[in-house]
Design a protein around this motif. Structure first.
Motif, PDB file in Angstrom:
ATOM      1  N   GLU A   8       0.759  -0.921  -0.105  1.00  0.00           N
ATOM      2  CA  GLU A   8      -0.120  -0.006   0.037  1.00  0.00           C
ATOM      3  C   GLU A   8       1.357   1.520  -0.070  1.00  0.00           C
ATOM      4  O   GLU A   8       2.180   1.591   0.540  1.00  0.00           O
ATOM      5  CB  GLU A   8      -0.546   0.246   1.414  1.00  0.00           C
ATOM      6  N   TYR A   9       1.151   2.064  -1.141  1.00  0.00           N
ATOM      7  CA  TYR A   9       1.521   3.448  -0.855  1.00  0.00           C
ATOM      8  C   TYR A   9       0.241   4.105  -0.744  1.00  0.00           C
ATOM      9  O   TYR A   9       0.035   4.810  -1.698  1.00  0.00           O
ATOM     10  CB  TYR A   9       1.899   3.258  -2.306  1.00  0.00           C
ATOM     11  N   TRP A  10       0.453   5.363   0.628  1.00  0.00           N
ATOM     12  CA  TRP A  10      -0.221   6.780   0.053  1.00  0.00           C
ATOM     13  C   TRP A  10       0.566   7.766   0.031  1.00  0.00           C
ATOM     14  O   TRP A  10       1.503   7.746  -0.282  1.00  0.00           O
ATOM     15  CB  TRP A  10      -0.304   7.067   1.903  1.00  0.00           C
ATOM     16  N   ILE A  11      -0.020   8.695  -1.162  1.00  0.00           N
ATOM     17  CA  ILE A  11       0.869  10.045  -1.646  1.00  0.00           C
ATOM     18  C   ILE A  11      -0.115  11.003  -0.854  1.00  0.00           C
ATOM     19  O   ILE A  11      -1.690  11.083  -1.243  1.00  0.00           O
ATOM     20  CB  ILE A  11       0.419   9.853  -3.334  1.00  0.00           C
ATOM     21  N   VAL A  12       0.290  11.808  -0.043  1.00  0.00           N
ATOM     22  CA  VAL A  12      -0.389  13.063   0.971  1.00  0.00           C
ATOM     23  C   VAL A  12       0.122  14.051  -0.350  1.00  0.00           C
ATOM     24  O   VAL A  12       1.348  13.933  -0.079  1.00  0.00           O
ATOM     25  CB  VAL A  12       0.288  12.793   2.169  1.00  0.00           C
ATOM     26  N   ASN A  13      -0.609  15.215  -0.744  1.00  0.00           N
ATOM     27  CA  ASN A  13      -0.332  16.365  -1.223  1.00  0.00           C
ATOM     28  C   ASN A  13      -1.183  17.585   0.105  1.00  0.00           C
ATOM     29  O   ASN A  13      -2.049  17.791  -0.575  1.00  0.00           O
ATOM     30  CB  ASN A  13      -1.374  16.499  -2.524  1.00  0.00           C
ATOM     31  N   PRO A  14      -0.620  17.995   0.379  1.00  0.00           N
ATOM     32  CA  PRO A  14      -0.573  18.757   1.730  1.00  0.00           C
ATOM     33  C   PRO A  14      -0.621  20.774   0.917  1.00  0.00           C
ATOM     34  O   PRO A  14      -1.731  20.931   1.681  1.00  0.00           O
ATOM     35  CB  PRO A  14       0.828  19.192   2.073  1.00  0.00           C
ATOM     36  N   MET A  15      -0.300  20.863  -0.597  1.00  0.00           N
ATOM     37  CA  MET A  15      -1.290  22.111  -1.408  1.00  0.00           C
ATOM     38  C   MET A  15      -2.018  21.407  -1.406  1.00  0.00           C
ATOM     39  O   MET A  15      -2.958  22.848  -1.970  1.00  0.00           O
ATOM     40  CB  MET A  15       0.176  21.932  -2.861  1.00  0.00           C
ATOM     41  N   LEU A  16      -2.760  20.312  -1.608  1.00  0.00           N
ATOM     42  CA  LEU A  16      -4.573  19.863  -2.387  1.00  0.00           C
ATOM     43  C   LEU A  16      -5.313  19.646  -1.712  1.00  0.00           C
ATOM     44  O   LEU A  16      -6.412  18.965  -1.567  1.00  0.00           O
ATOM     45  CB  LEU A  16      -4.537  19.439  -3.499  1.00  0.00           C
ATOM     46  N   ASN A  17      -4.363  19.781  -0.157  1.00  0.00           N
ATOM     47  CA  ASN A  17      -4.904  19.237   1.263  1.00  0.00           C
ATOM     48  C   ASN A  17      -6.362  17.702   0.126  1.00  0.00           C
ATOM     49  O   ASN A  17      -6.997  16.803   1.284  1.00  0.00           O
ATOM     50  CB  ASN A  17      -6.368  19.537   1.780  1.00  0.00           C
ATOM     51  N   SER A  18      -4.944  16.338  -0.168  1.00  0.00           N
ATOM     52  CA  SER A  18      -5.712  15.612  -0.643  1.00  0.00           C
ATOM     53  C   SER A  18      -4.774  14.353  -0.223  1.00  0.00           C
ATOM     54  O   SER A  18      -3.006  13.833  -0.010  1.00  0.00           O
ATOM     55  CB  SER A  18      -6.013  15.414  -1.939  1.00  0.00           C
ATOM     56  N   ILE A  19      -5.118  13.199  -0.034  1.00  0.00           N
ATOM     57  CA  ILE A  19      -4.820  11.998  -0.458  1.00  0.00           C
ATOM     58  C   ILE A  19      -5.187  11.214  -0.554  1.00  0.00           C
ATOM     59  O   ILE A  19      -6.536  10.616  -0.947  1.00  0.00           O
ATOM     60  CB  ILE A  19      -4.352  11.508   1.787  1.00  0.00           C
ATOM     61  N   THR A  20      -3.913  10.044  -1.618  1.00  0.00           N
ATOM     62  CA  THR A  20      -4.794   9.136  -2.376  1.00  0.00           C
ATOM     63  C   THR A  20      -3.874   7.893  -2.317  1.00  0.00           C
ATOM     64  O   THR A  20      -2.690   7.676  -1.922  1.00  0.00           O
ATOM     65  CB  THR A  20      -3.861   9.032  -4.023  1.00  0.00           C
ATOM     66  N   VAL A  21      -4.731   6.827  -2.110  1.00  0.00           N
ATOM     67  CA  VAL A  21      -4.461   5.324  -1.269  1.00  0.00           C
ATOM     68  C   VAL A  21      -4.369   4.762  -2.682  1.00  0.00           C
ATOM     69  O   VAL A  21      -5.099   3.696  -3.167  1.00  0.00           O
ATOM     70  CB  VAL A  21      -5.022   4.929  -0.150  1.00  0.00           C
ATOM     71  N   TYR A  22      -3.225   3.670  -2.770  1.00  0.00           N
ATOM     72  CA  TYR A  22      -2.726   2.680  -3.988  1.00  0.00           C
ATOM     73  C   TYR A  22      -2.646   1.838  -3.365  1.00  0.00           C
ATOM     74  O   TYR A  22      -1.657   1.790  -2.361  1.00  0.00           O
ATOM     75  CB  TYR A  22      -1.799   3.203  -5.119  1.00  0.00           C
ATOM     76  N   VAL A  23      -3.462   0.540  -4.288  1.00  0.00           N
ATOM     77  CA  VAL A  23      -2.770  -0.724  -3.216  1.00  0.00           C
ATOM     78  C   VAL A  23      -2.743  -1.462  -4.800  1.00  0.00           C
ATOM     79  O   VAL A  23      -2.882  -1.550  -5.878  1.00  0.00           O
ATOM     80  CB  VAL A  23      -4.135  -1.477  -2.563  1.00  0.00           C
ATOM     81  N   LEU A  24      -1.508  -2.942  -4.304  1.00  0.00           N
ATOM     82  CA  LEU A  24      -1.238  -3.703  -5.408  1.00  0.00           C
ATOM     83  C   LEU A  24      -2.186  -4.848  -5.645  1.00  0.00           C
ATOM     84  O   LEU A  24      -3.145  -5.046  -5.440  1.00  0.00           O
ATOM     85  CB  LEU A  24       0.425  -4.692  -4.505  1.00  0.00           C
ATOM     86  N   ASN A  25      -2.528  -4.556  -6.804  1.00  0.00           N
ATOM     87  CA  ASN A  25      -3.915  -5.738  -7.267  1.00  0.00           C
ATOM     88  C   ASN A  25      -2.534  -6.925  -7.462  1.00  0.00           C
ATOM     89  O   ASN A  25      -1.674  -6.745  -7.280  1.00  0.00           O
ATOM     90  CB  ASN A  25      -3.760  -5.487  -8.112  1.00  0.00           C
ATOM     91  N   GLU A  26      -3.602  -8.298  -8.192  1.00  0.00           N
ATOM     92  CA  GLU A  26      -2.716  -9.821  -7.725  1.00  0.00           C
ATOM     93  C   GLU A  26      -2.043  -9.433  -8.932  1.00  0.00           C
ATOM     94  O   GLU A  26      -1.588 -10.611  -8.965  1.00  0.00           O
ATOM     95  CB  GLU A  26      -4.540 -10.538  -8.229  1.00  0.00           C
ATOM     96  N   GLU A  27      -2.117  -8.488 -10.017  1.00  0.00           N
ATOM     97  CA  GLU A  27      -1.078  -8.702 -11.126  1.00  0.00           C
ATOM     98  C   GLU A  27       0.706  -8.358 -10.454  1.00  0.00           C
ATOM     99  O   GLU A  27       1.482  -7.462 -11.265  1.00  0.00           O
ATOM    100  CB  GLU A  27      -1.862  -8.303 -12.738  1.00  0.00           C
ATOM    101  N   GLY A  28       0.380  -7.467  -9.225  1.00  0.00           N
ATOM    102  CA  GLY A  28       1.361  -6.325  -9.254  1.00  0.00           C
ATOM    103  C   GLY A  28       1.435  -5.298  -9.712  1.00  0.00           C
ATOM    104  O   GLY A  28       2.354  -4.581  -9.577  1.00  0.00           O
ATOM    105  N   MET A  29       0.117  -4.557  -9.692  1.00  0.00           N
ATOM    106  CA  MET A  29      -0.267  -3.253 -10.755  1.00  0.00           C
ATOM    107  C   MET A  29      -0.359  -2.495  -9.165  1.00  0.00           C
ATOM    108  O   MET A  29      -1.801  -2.767  -8.374  1.00  0.00           O
ATOM    109  CB  MET A  29      -0.567  -3.429 -11.384  1.00  0.00           C
ATOM    110  N   TYR A  30      -0.600  -0.856  -9.193  1.00  0.00           N
ATOM    111  CA  TYR A  30      -1.198  -0.818  -8.276  1.00  0.00           C
ATOM    112  C   TYR A  30      -2.649   0.049  -8.445  1.00  0.00           C
ATOM    113  O   TYR A  30      -2.564   0.083  -9.679  1.00  0.00           O
ATOM    114  CB  TYR A  30      -0.337   0.923  -8.090  1.00  0.00           C
ATOM    115  N   GLU A  31      -3.404  -0.134  -8.207  1.00  0.00           N
ATOM    116  CA  GLU A  31      -4.248   0.188  -8.867  1.00  0.00           C
ATOM    117  C   GLU A  31      -5.121   1.322  -7.400  1.00  0.00           C
ATOM    118  O   GLU A  31      -4.830   1.318  -5.819  1.00  0.00           O
ATOM    119  CB  GLU A  31      -5.659  -0.334  -8.412  1.00  0.00           C
TER     120      GLU A  31
END
Length: 187
Positions: free
Chosen positions: A136-159
């Protein structure tokens, strides 16, 4: 942007460079990257997320580590040397700890964007973490007050698992039951 400007340096040269520098330096296959000094908002966001993760994980098998702490990404079948300094790492496999760093793959990594290094976290590190299998990879953008969470799927790709901007509660897939309110994170 890499500090070595098109020339590659050895891992030994990287460690020598770090000994002579107070900068936060990362090493990806011969290229050295410098992390900018974090802003006040960056530090506040990091502190709040560390506190939330730490309280949630208290008494369990996983631990929270914050920058500056070296993670030497290592996975069978993946070549090269990658020494990174994530803003926040959650590590559940204790076998990779040394006195000075973690060698292996954290279960969850959070990177907090700075205006000067967004592409490094959004492209370079996203692809690196996906390649090594960070679940799991979280990208936090304090300039936009946003957080995006990516998780690995079964193929090993982030979604994309979750994304919030401004308000709302954000959940983790890797750590069932963990959620954080964006208004708390960015207040």
């Amino acid at each position: 942007m890499g500090l070595t400007h098109g020339s590659f340096i050895s891992l030994k040269q990287f460690y020598e460079m770090r000994e002579e520098s107070d900068d936060l330096l990362e090493y990806i296959d011969g290229v050295v990257f410098m992390s900018p000094s974090p802003s006040t908002k960056h530090q506040r966001v990091s502190s709040r997320l560390q506190l939330k993760f730490g309280n949630f994980l208290e008494g369990g098998a996983c631990e929270v580590f914050t920058a500056p702490y070296d993670v030497h990404l290592k996975k069978d079948g993946v070549e090269g040397n990658k020494i990174i300094i994530p803003d926040i790492s959650i590590i559940c496999d204790k076998s990779g700890f040394t006195e000075t760093k973690y060698v292996g793959v954290p279960d969850l990594i959070v990177e907090i964007l700075s205006p000067s290094n967004q592409s490094h976290d959004l492209v370079t590190k996203l692809n690196l973490y996906m390649k090594f299998g960070v679940k799991e990879y979280w990208i936090v953008n304090p300039m936009l007050n946003s957080i995006t969470v990516y998780v690995l799927n079964e193929e090993g790709m982030y979604e994309q698992f979750d994304i919030k901007t401004g308000s709302g509660k954000l959940a983790s897939k890797q750590f069932d039951g963990f959620e954080v309110d964006l208004q708390y994170v960015f207040k």
